[in-house]
Design a protein around this motif. Structure first.
Motif, PDB file in Angstrom:
ATOM      1  N   UNK A  97     -78.071  53.479  55.603  1.00 25.13           N
ATOM      2  CA  UNK A  97     -77.353  52.452  54.849  1.00 25.13           C
ATOM      3  C   UNK A  97     -75.941  52.910  54.502  1.00 25.13           C
ATOM      4  N   UNK A  98     -75.826  54.162  54.074  1.00 25.84           N
ATOM      5  CA  UNK A  98     -74.499  54.686  53.747  1.00 25.84           C
ATOM      6  C   UNK A  98     -73.608  54.730  54.985  1.00 25.84           C
ATOM      7  N   UNK A  99     -74.162  55.117  56.126  1.00 27.30           N
ATOM      8  CA  UNK A  99     -73.399  55.146  57.367  1.00 27.30           C
ATOM      9  C   UNK A  99     -72.931  53.751  57.747  1.00 27.30           C
ATOM     10  N   UNK A 100     -73.807  52.775  57.612  1.00 23.63           N
ATOM     11  CA  UNK A 100     -73.454  51.400  57.936  1.00 23.63           C
ATOM     12  C   UNK A 100     -72.308  50.900  57.061  1.00 23.63           C
ATOM     13  N   UNK A 101     -72.391  51.151  55.786  1.00 22.34           N
ATOM     14  CA  UNK A 101     -71.367  50.656  54.867  1.00 22.34           C
ATOM     15  C   UNK A 101     -70.035  51.389  55.031  1.00 22.34           C
ATOM     16  N   UNK A 102     -70.079  52.705  55.135  1.00 20.39           N
ATOM     17  CA  UNK A 102     -68.846  53.475  55.296  1.00 20.39           C
ATOM     18  C   UNK A 102     -68.195  53.162  56.646  1.00 20.39           C
ATOM     19  N   UNK A 103     -68.993  53.106  57.710  1.00 20.71           N
ATOM     20  CA  UNK A 103     -68.447  52.788  59.028  1.00 20.71           C
ATOM     21  C   UNK A 103     -67.825  51.405  59.071  1.00 20.71           C
ATOM     22  N   UNK A 104     -68.491  50.423  58.475  1.00 21.11           N
ATOM     23  CA  UNK A 104     -67.937  49.068  58.435  1.00 21.11           C
ATOM     24  C   UNK A 104     -66.654  48.991  57.630  1.00 21.11           C
ATOM     25  N   UNK A 105     -66.628  49.650  56.492  1.00 25.77           N
ATOM     26  CA  UNK A 105     -65.413  49.649  55.663  1.00 25.77           C
ATOM     27  C   UNK A 105     -64.259  50.305  56.393  1.00 25.77           C
ATOM     28  N   UNK A 106     -64.538  51.458  57.013  1.00 28.97           N
ATOM     29  CA  UNK A 106     -63.457  52.166  57.714  1.00 28.97           C
ATOM     30  C   UNK A 106     -62.998  51.401  58.947  1.00 28.97           C
ATOM     31  N   UNK A 107     -63.902  50.675  59.604  1.00 29.64           N
ATOM     32  CA  UNK A 107     -63.506  49.859  60.759  1.00 29.64           C
ATOM     33  C   UNK A 107     -62.553  48.747  60.322  1.00 29.64           C
ATOM     34  N   UNK A 108     -62.795  48.183  59.164  1.00 28.00           N
ATOM     35  CA  UNK A 108     -61.926  47.109  58.661  1.00 28.00           C
ATOM     36  C   UNK A 108     -60.553  47.619  58.258  1.00 28.00           C
ATOM     37  N   UNK A 109     -60.425  48.897  57.974  1.00 30.56           N
ATOM     38  CA  UNK A 109     -59.152  49.461  57.520  1.00 30.56           C
ATOM     39  C   UNK A 109     -58.292  50.018  58.655  1.00 30.56           C
ATOM     40  N   UNK A 110     -58.786  50.012  59.893  1.00 27.81           N
ATOM     41  CA  UNK A 110     -58.069  50.606  61.017  1.00 27.81           C
ATOM     42  C   UNK A 110     -57.141  49.605  61.693  1.00 27.81           C
ATOM     43  N   UNK A 111     -56.130  50.120  62.387  1.00 27.68           N
ATOM     44  CA  UNK A 111     -55.241  49.275  63.180  1.00 27.68           C
ATOM     45  C   UNK A 111     -55.296  49.636  64.665  1.00 27.68           C
ATOM     46  N   UNK A 112     -55.785  50.815  65.008  1.00 29.84           N
ATOM     47  CA  UNK A 112     -55.917  51.236  66.401  1.00 29.84           C
ATOM     48  C   UNK A 112     -57.226  50.702  66.963  1.00 29.84           C
ATOM     49  N   UNK A 113     -57.177  50.062  68.128  1.00 24.85           N
ATOM     50  CA  UNK A 113     -58.362  49.428  68.693  1.00 24.85           C
ATOM     51  C   UNK A 113     -59.469  50.434  68.989  1.00 24.85           C
ATOM     52  N   UNK A 114     -59.110  51.638  69.408  1.00 23.48           N
ATOM     53  CA  UNK A 114     -60.135  52.643  69.689  1.00 23.48           C
ATOM     54  C   UNK A 114     -60.878  53.045  68.419  1.00 23.48           C
TER      55      UNK A 114
END
Length: 85
Positions: free
Chosen positions: A57-74
């Motif tokens: 659950x923590x991985x899902x939430x942290x990964x999703x949050x960090x994905x939303x904060x990125x600008x590089x497609x990779x």
């Protein structure tokens, strides 16, 4: 899982976003496979299920949050893959 979530975006040295996505998906699925293979051996332990669910659950939430904060497609693909798998 959360303790190892930082290495995947750092390993995104692939030349294209598609190859980066395939690499990310393969590596994250390998980690999930390892957890699934360990599950029967640890199923008798009373802390296995809460630990696996909590870290997942923590991985899902942290990964999703960090994905939303990125600008590089990779990096978006890397963090999105971590959070969705």
């Amino acid at each position: 899982l959360i303790p190892f979530h930082f290495w995947l975006p750092g390993a995104m040295a692939a030349p294209t976003p598609v190859s980066a996505y395939l690499h990310a998906a393969a590596m994250v699925k390998a980690g999930i496979y390892i957890v699934a293979r360990l599950a029967p051996g640890f199923s008798e332990s009373p802390c296995w299920l809460p630990l696996a669910l909590g870290l997942g659950l923590a991985t899902m939430l942290v990964g999703g949050y960090r994905a939303l904060r990125q600008t590089d497609i990779k990096l978006i693909l890397a963090y999105g893959t971590v959070s969705q798998l």
